[in-house]
Design a protein around this motif. Structure first.
Motif, PDB file in Angstrom:
ATOM      1  N   VAL A  77       0.845  -1.204   0.000  1.00 55.49           N
ATOM      2  CA  VAL A  77       0.000   0.000   0.000  1.00 55.49           C
ATOM      3  C   VAL A  77       0.877   1.250   0.000  1.00 55.49           C
ATOM      4  O   VAL A  77       0.628   2.202  -0.752  1.00 55.49           O
ATOM      5  CB  VAL A  77      -0.959  -0.011   1.210  1.00 55.49           C
ATOM      6  N   ALA A  78       1.943   1.238   0.805  1.00 53.56           N
ATOM      7  CA  ALA A  78       2.844   2.399   0.839  1.00 53.56           C
ATOM      8  C   ALA A  78       3.448   2.644  -0.540  1.00 53.56           C
ATOM      9  O   ALA A  78       3.537   3.783  -1.009  1.00 53.56           O
ATOM     10  CB  ALA A  78       3.939   2.168   1.876  1.00 53.56           C
ATOM     11  N   ILE A  79       3.844   1.555  -1.191  1.00 58.65           N
ATOM     12  CA  ILE A  79       4.420   1.698  -2.528  1.00 58.65           C
ATOM     13  C   ILE A  79       3.376   2.240  -3.501  1.00 58.65           C
ATOM     14  O   ILE A  79       3.643   3.138  -4.303  1.00 58.65           O
ATOM     15  CB  ILE A  79       4.969   0.343  -3.028  1.00 58.65           C
ATOM     16  N   ALA A  80       2.166   1.700  -3.408  1.00 56.67           N
ATOM     17  CA  ALA A  80       1.111   2.143  -4.316  1.00 56.67           C
ATOM     18  C   ALA A  80       0.850   3.639  -4.142  1.00 56.67           C
ATOM     19  O   ALA A  80       0.677   4.362  -5.126  1.00 56.67           O
ATOM     20  CB  ALA A  80      -0.164   1.345  -4.073  1.00 56.67           C
ATOM     21  N   LEU A  81       0.858   4.108  -2.888  1.00 57.12           N
ATOM     22  CA  LEU A  81       0.624   5.530  -2.655  1.00 57.12           C
ATOM     23  C   LEU A  81       1.761   6.375  -3.233  1.00 57.12           C
ATOM     24  O   LEU A  81       1.532   7.421  -3.825  1.00 57.12           O
ATOM     25  CB  LEU A  81       0.462   5.802  -1.154  1.00 57.12           C
ATOM     26  N   SER A  82       3.004   5.898  -3.069  1.00 57.62           N
ATOM     27  CA  SER A  82       4.134   6.625  -3.652  1.00 57.62           C
ATOM     28  C   SER A  82       4.040   6.667  -5.170  1.00 57.62           C
ATOM     29  O   SER A  82       4.314   7.687  -5.792  1.00 57.62           O
ATOM     30  CB  SER A  82       5.458   5.963  -3.268  1.00 57.62           C
ATOM     31  N   LEU A  83       3.651   5.539  -5.751  1.00 59.05           N
ATOM     32  CA  LEU A  83       3.520   5.488  -7.203  1.00 59.05           C
ATOM     33  C   LEU A  83       2.452   6.462  -7.672  1.00 59.05           C
ATOM     34  O   LEU A  83       2.584   7.097  -8.709  1.00 59.05           O
ATOM     35  CB  LEU A  83       3.132   4.077  -7.651  1.00 59.05           C
ATOM     36  N   HIS A  84       1.413   6.551  -6.894  1.00 59.46           N
ATOM     37  CA  HIS A  84       0.333   7.450  -7.250  1.00 59.46           C
ATOM     38  C   HIS A  84       0.839   8.884  -7.315  1.00 59.46           C
ATOM     39  O   HIS A  84       0.437   9.654  -8.177  1.00 59.46           O
ATOM     40  CB  HIS A  84      -0.788   7.327  -6.216  1.00 59.46           C
ATOM     41  N   ARG A  85       1.767   9.228  -6.410  1.00 58.02           N
ATOM     42  CA  ARG A  85       2.340  10.572  -6.457  1.00 58.02           C
ATOM     43  C   ARG A  85       3.316  10.712  -7.619  1.00 58.02           C
ATOM     44  O   ARG A  85       3.349  11.728  -8.289  1.00 58.02           O
ATOM     45  CB  ARG A  85       3.038  10.892  -5.141  1.00 58.02           C
ATOM     46  N   ALA A  86       4.106   9.666  -7.853  1.00 58.91           N
ATOM     47  CA  ALA A  86       5.121   9.762  -8.906  1.00 58.91           C
ATOM     48  C   ALA A  86       4.485   9.758 -10.297  1.00 58.91           C
ATOM     49  O   ALA A  86       4.963  10.412 -11.213  1.00 58.91           O
ATOM     50  CB  ALA A  86       6.119   8.613  -8.775  1.00 58.91           C
ATOM     51  N   PHE A  87       3.416   8.991 -10.461  1.00 59.49           N
ATOM     52  CA  PHE A  87       2.757   8.891 -11.765  1.00 59.49           C
ATOM     53  C   PHE A  87       1.257   9.104 -11.571  1.00 59.49           C
ATOM     54  O   PHE A  87       0.517   8.129 -11.466  1.00 59.49           O
ATOM     55  CB  PHE A  87       2.981   7.516 -12.398  1.00 59.49           C
ATOM     56  N   PRO A  88       0.815  10.351 -11.518  1.00 60.05           N
ATOM     57  CA  PRO A  88      -0.579  10.609 -11.137  1.00 60.05           C
ATOM     58  C   PRO A  88      -1.597   9.953 -12.079  1.00 60.05           C
ATOM     59  O   PRO A  88      -2.720   9.690 -11.660  1.00 60.05           O
ATOM     60  CB  PRO A  88      -0.691  12.131 -11.226  1.00 60.05           C
ATOM     61  N   ASP A  89      -1.234   9.715 -13.305  1.00 61.52           N
ATOM     62  CA  ASP A  89      -2.225   9.186 -14.250  1.00 61.52           C
ATOM     63  C   ASP A  89      -2.196   7.670 -14.321  1.00 61.52           C
ATOM     64  O   ASP A  89      -2.929   7.052 -15.067  1.00 61.52           O
ATOM     65  CB  ASP A  89      -1.964   9.753 -15.642  1.00 61.52           C
ATOM     66  N   LEU A  90      -1.301   7.059 -13.544  1.00 57.22           N
ATOM     67  CA  LEU A  90      -1.101   5.620 -13.690  1.00 57.22           C
ATOM     68  C   LEU A  90      -2.138   4.827 -12.922  1.00 57.22           C
ATOM     69  O   LEU A  90      -2.768   3.909 -13.433  1.00 57.22           O
ATOM     70  CB  LEU A  90       0.297   5.266 -13.174  1.00 57.22           C
ATOM     71  N   LEU A  91      -2.316   5.200 -11.663  1.00 60.80           N
ATOM     72  CA  LEU A  91      -3.182   4.425 -10.795  1.00 60.80           C
ATOM     73  C   LEU A  91      -4.632   4.663 -11.134  1.00 60.80           C
ATOM     74  O   LEU A  91      -4.976   5.579 -11.857  1.00 60.80           O
ATOM     75  CB  LEU A  91      -2.951   4.859  -9.345  1.00 60.80           C
ATOM     76  N   VAL A  92      -5.440   3.844 -10.581  1.00 60.85           N
ATOM     77  CA  VAL A  92      -6.864   4.049 -10.641  1.00 60.85           C
ATOM     78  C   VAL A  92      -7.098   5.492 -10.209  1.00 60.85           C
ATOM     79  O   VAL A  92      -6.673   5.896  -9.144  1.00 60.85           O
ATOM     80  CB  VAL A  92      -7.555   3.081  -9.659  1.00 60.85           C
ATOM     81  N   ARG A  93      -7.738   6.253 -11.055  1.00 62.64           N
ATOM     82  CA  ARG A  93      -7.731   7.696 -10.857  1.00 62.64           C
ATOM     83  C   ARG A  93      -8.826   8.162  -9.911  1.00 62.64           C
ATOM     84  O   ARG A  93      -9.907   7.598  -9.869  1.00 62.64           O
ATOM     85  CB  ARG A  93      -7.898   8.378 -12.201  1.00 62.64           C
TER      86      ARG A  93
END
Lengths: 207, 222, 239
Positions: A188-204
């Motif tokens: 979950v921590a990684i997913a949250l970081s990824l969300h910040r690094a790539f805002p358009d990547l994760l479920v928006r």
């Protein structure tokens, strides 16, 4: 499943915007699916990481399963894990212990491998809901835990199908639980970081 | 193909009957072993016992006929050993030694049989086999070309991800964060996603991997 | 080239801005201010600082990025409506060839490029070998792309892009990861190409060899003209 596609973004601008309107996956989606399947496969080749108190080397497999769902969402996440399982089953040595081939299905731990697919699906479906909710962090962690429950249920069922008693199966399975909870926190921590690094990547998030 | 060097680990080159046998035949043989081991106990305990024992003996024979080393056989068993012991104990307690042996022998026989298949078939042949299974699905809307592209992308990405894990481990070690799971995995995943995105962009730039291939043909014609 | 329609690339008021992603300040962020340009010269270089908008400008040219205002036309085709056709006319070479080369070996990668031509398997392999031979890479055909040197990788990436015979070649800092010798080799290859070449670079000596140089600064075209003037303008800009 209506997946968000990588559309316009910050540096460098994401590709394949024209394909966004078409049905199905575009080149970016295929690439993410393939690379996350590779991440699954590679996580097997990485020696376990010794984490302090537990004394048991932790392998990253279940963490990557959660990540597939948390990062790619339902359909792409399920596809990534399925691709990994499929290639393992046809004979690439990418299951834990470098096992491979269809007979992995006959082995006692087969339940976990099938469970990965359903686990990623559950994580992905719930994560899509979680990022839109007010309780994003809690929701994502809940999604990862629910996926873990699914994987372990499949694992126990797999043990029993191969002739293990329910109690033994549950006890054997319990040995993996503490590590998996830690891995879900990290996922979950990684997913949250990824969300910040790539805002358009994760479920928006809903706009 | 050397590009798949990492995943070729399962294949052991040789010139045995099994190395020369067609993949379809090997798959059929494996299927037969699995069916024999799983179905025979339904006839009777004795039939199950003897059929499975015979199948296991045949598979072990085949293992050596294929020129595969002892270590390979032992490794396959060792990885399941804990589970096998637990299962055997439970079956013995519930149904007696004959059933316990049958259940264990069935698992070992199928696992070894599939081991033979993967050890005697090069990765490319396995992938071709997979492609030929997928091809008929084209009629129900699957896209085998895009599927193969995704498989190729995955195989080609494995060395990248392993390399990223190694780099990050060294970096974590240098900073004394070796036991920090977060420090060991977050940078890998970030690098992996960045890599996936640049690959996706490059695919799009080359007009690959997108669903509407027919548009290209139309564009060429007019 | 078969598409002899000139001028080749026309941007009319093409600009790019993106949603900020920050719910507190929802104003879109401008990456590239609307600009109108006609790119007809055979050799055009784009220079400018990191993050100046160079990459976005180049990605507009083959529809990888669509303008949020205005239009981009390549040989009369709108990148928005005919993206696939545009991408088959405009080849794109990235900075890092490893992200561009998809298949494990150069031969398979060129075959992948040729997939659109609907040849048989054997003919495709033959054609792919011919392409590699054309760029002096036939000895590497079956090597793993991980075994190639940086220069060999970039030349292979170039070959896979040129295999489908685009009429325009766009390169995004192709020499950034190369050493001096490989940069020289790459530039010799590029010089010999009949295609229109549009390339971004940080290497001002390279830029000086082009016919026209665009200086991009903070999402604007700060200068557009002959290489000598453009480079001195850029030096002043950097201060």
């Amino acid at each position: 499943m209506n997946e968000p596609h990588p559309g316009s973004s910050s540096r460098p601008p994401a590709a394949a915007a024209p394909a966004r309107r078409r049905r199905g996956w575009n080149a970016m989606d295929l690439s993410l699916i393939a690379v996350f399947a590779a991440l699954m496969a590679a996580s097997v080749a990485i020696p376990g990481i010794n984490v302090g108190a537990l004394g048991v080397p932790i392998t990253l497999q279940t963490m990557v399963v959660s990540l597939c769902g948390l990062v790619l969402g339902f359909s792409r996440g399920t596809a990534a894990v399925s691709l990994y399982v499929l290639l393992g089953l046809i004979g690439l040595p990418i299951f834990s212990g470098f096992r491979a081939g269809p007979a992995v299905l006959a082995s006692p731990s087969a339940g976990y491998i099938i469970g990965f697919i359903f686990g990623a699906a559950v994580v992905g479906a719930l994560a899509t809901l979680a990022v839109r909710s007010r309780w994003r962090v809690v929701g994502l962690f809940g999604a990862a835990l629910a996926g873990g429950v699914v994987i372990h249920a499949f694992g126990i069922a797999g043990f029993m199908l191969r002739g293990m008693g329910l109690q033994t199966a549950v006890v054997t399975d319990l040995a993996y639980i503490p590590g998996d909870i830690i891995k879900n926190v990290i996922a979950v921590a990684i997913a949250l970081s990824l969300h910040r690094a790539f805002p358009d990547l994760l479920v928006r998030r809903r706009k | 193909m050397r590009g798949h060097a990492f995943v070729v680990a399962g294949y052991i080159p040789g010139n045995s009957v099994f190395h020369r046998m067609r993949l379809g035949l090997k798959a059929a043989g494996l299927f037969l072993v699995a069916v024999m081991c799983l179905a025979s106990p339904f006839v009777s305990v004795a039939v199950g016992f003897w059929t499975t024992t015979a199948a296991l003996a045949a598979v072990v024979g085949a293992h050596f006929a294929a020129g595969l080393p002892w270590g390979r056989l032992w490794r396959a068993v060792r990885l399941m050993l804990v589970f096998l012991v637990l299962i055997a104990a439970y079956q013995w307690w519930q149904h007696g030694p004959a059933v316990a042996w049958q259940v264990i022998a069935a698992i070992i026989a199928t696992v070894l049989a599939s081991n033979i298949l993967t050890a005697t078939t090069p990765v490319d042949e396995l992938l071709d086999g997979l492609a030929s299974i997928v091809r008929p699905l084209e009629r129900i809307g699957a896209d085998p070309e895009r599927f193969s592209l995704t498989v190729a992308l995955m195989l080609r990405s494995i060395p990248f991800v392993i390399g990223a894990f190694a780099d990050v481990r060294d970096a974590a070690r240098a900073r004394g964060l070796e036991r920090n799971l977060m420090a060991r995995s977050l940078p890998v995943v970030i690098a992996t996603v960045a890599y996936a995105r640049s690959t996706g962009e490059a695919l799009a730039a080359r007009g690959l991997g997108e669903p509407a291939i027919k548009t290209v043909e139309r564009a060429y014609k007019d | 080239m078969n598409q002899a329609v000139s001028p080749s690339i026309v941007l009319s008021g093409a600009g790019v801005s993106i949603e900020s992603g920050d719910p507190r300040s929802p104003a879109p962020k401008r990456i590239l201010s609307p600009l109108s340009l006609t790119l007809a010269e055979r050799r055009i270089a784009v220079i400018g600082a990191n993050g100046s908008g160079k990459s976005t400008l180049l990605r507009l040219l083959n529809g990888l990025v669509l303008p949020t205002s205005g239009t981009v036309h390549v040989h009369g085709r709108n990148t928005r409506d005919e993206g696939t056709a545009v991408r088959s006319m405009v080849g794109f070479v990235f900075t890092d060839p490893l992200s561009q080369l998809v298949m494990p070996t150069p031969l398979e990668d060129v075959e992948l490029s040729l997939r659109r031509m609907k040849l048989g398997k054997a003919r495709r392999r033959e054609a792919a070998m011919a392409v590699l031979a054309g760029y002096g890479l036939e000895h590497l055909a079956a090597s793993s792309i991980y075994e190639l040197s940086g220069g060999e990788r970039q030349l292979t990436a170039l070959a896979t892009v040129l295999a489908v015979e685009p009429s325009v070649l766009v390169l995004d800092e192709p020499s950034t990861l190369l050493d001096l010798r490989n940069t020289k080799l790459l530039m010799e290859r590029l010089a010999a190409l009949p295609q229109q070449v549009i390339m971004s670079t940080h290497d001002l000596t390279l830029a000086a060899t082009f016919e026209r140089v665009l200086v991009v600064d903070d999402g604007h075209i700060a200068f557009d003209g002959a290489p000598g003037d453009a480079i001195s303008h850029y030096r002043k800009l950097v201060g």
